[in-house]
Each structure stands twice: as C-alpha cells, then as structure tokens.
Design a protein around this motif. Structure first.
Motif, PDB file in Angstrom:
ATOM      1  N   CYS A  66       0.797  -1.168  -0.072  1.00 18.79           N
ATOM      2  CA  CYS A  66       0.021   0.115   0.069  1.00 18.79           C
ATOM      3  C   CYS A  66       0.870   1.423  -0.068  1.00 18.79           C
ATOM      4  O   CYS A  66       1.893   1.387   0.563  1.00 18.79           O
ATOM      5  N   CYS A  71      -0.931   2.878   6.634  1.00 19.06           N
ATOM      6  CA  CYS A  71      -1.864   1.961   6.441  1.00 19.06           C
ATOM      7  C   CYS A  71      -1.658   0.743   7.348  1.00 19.06           C
ATOM      8  O   CYS A  71      -0.179   0.301   7.556  1.00 19.06           O
ATOM      9  N   THR A  73      -1.512  -2.369   6.786  1.00 17.68           N
ATOM     10  CA  THR A  73      -0.519  -3.410   6.279  1.00 17.68           C
ATOM     11  C   THR A  73       0.806  -2.906   6.202  1.00 17.68           C
ATOM     12  O   THR A  73       1.749  -3.821   5.882  1.00 17.68           O
ATOM     13  N   CYS A  95      -6.772   0.382  -1.871  1.00 22.55           N
ATOM     14  CA  CYS A  95      -6.569  -0.726  -0.723  1.00 22.55           C
ATOM     15  C   CYS A  95      -7.749  -0.709   0.189  1.00 22.55           C
ATOM     16  O   CYS A  95      -8.739   0.205   0.385  1.00 22.55           O
ATOM     17  N   CYS A  98      -7.233   0.952   4.016  1.00 25.92           N
ATOM     18  CA  CYS A  98      -7.306   2.611   4.212  1.00 25.92           C
ATOM     19  C   CYS A  98      -8.093   3.319   3.267  1.00 25.92           C
ATOM     20  O   CYS A  98      -7.907   4.606   3.127  1.00 25.92           O
TER      21      CYS A  98
HETATM   22 ZN    ZN Z   1      -3.482   0.775   2.774  1.00 23.51          ZN
END
Ligand code: ZN
Length: 111
Positions: A66, A71, A73, A95, A98
């Motif tokens: 991302c 984020c 992740t 994503c 987010c």
């Molecule tokens: Zn993200």
C-alpha cells in the motif's frame, strides 16, 4: 535485477524475455500490473520454452504494498495487503483497509 530489460521500460514492451529465470506467481502478477499487454517468454538455451500472457486480476493480494505509510498493512501487523482493481489501463488499485489509491508509479517503485 528482475529481468534483462530495465523495469521502468516494461510497460512499453510487449514481450518480456527471461533467460534461465523462473518467476514466482507473485512476480508474474506484479509484472502484469505494469505491463498488462505483455507476453512473457521464458527462454532456456536460446529457445522459448514457455509463453505466458499476463492478465490483471480484479483483486490483488499480497503482491504490492500500500502506498500509504500509515496503512495497517504497513504497520508490522500480520495483515496482508489487499486491493480492489479500480482501473487497469493504467493500473489503479484501492486498498481495502485504508481506501488509499496506489498507482502504476507507486508499483514501479517497488520493483
Ligand atoms: Zn492501505
């Protein structure tokens, strides 16, 4: 280096040739994002042993990161990136966590 060609030029090439190099499914998926019309030729001993025509899936998991540093992740949590493909030419993905868009330029930086 991923392949003989400069990765920044992949998008302009229709054929990507690979010599004595096996790609993982993940790498192929990544190439498909930036070179959606490419045909990948696997070459062994100067012969094409396999042709693989890339295509972009509708959902991308665990292939690209991302573009949002905040984020979840990217936070070190055991959460794999997951994106919905919004546009394919050029690639634009969103994503699921987010909602930030990640573009072809962002993906190129990750090669
Ligand atoms: Zn993200």
């Amino acid at each position: 280096m991923l392949m003989n060609a400069d990765s920044r030029k992949i998008g302009k090439k229709d054929i990507v040739k690979l010599e004595n190099r096996k790609l993982t499914r993940e790498e192929l998926n990544k190439i498909s994002l930036v070179a959606p019309t490419a045909t990948i030729n696997f070459i062994e001993n100067y012969k094409v042993v396999e042709k693989y025509r890339v295509k972009i899936p509708d959902v991308i998991e665990d292939v690209v990161k991302c573009s949002n540093p905040m984020c979840i992740t990217n936070s070190g949590e055991p959460i794999k990136p997951k994106f919905i493909v919004v546009e394919k030419h050029p690639i634009k993905i969103r994503c699921v966590y987010c909602k930030r868009f990640t573009t072809e330029e962002d993906i190129m930086k990750q090669f």
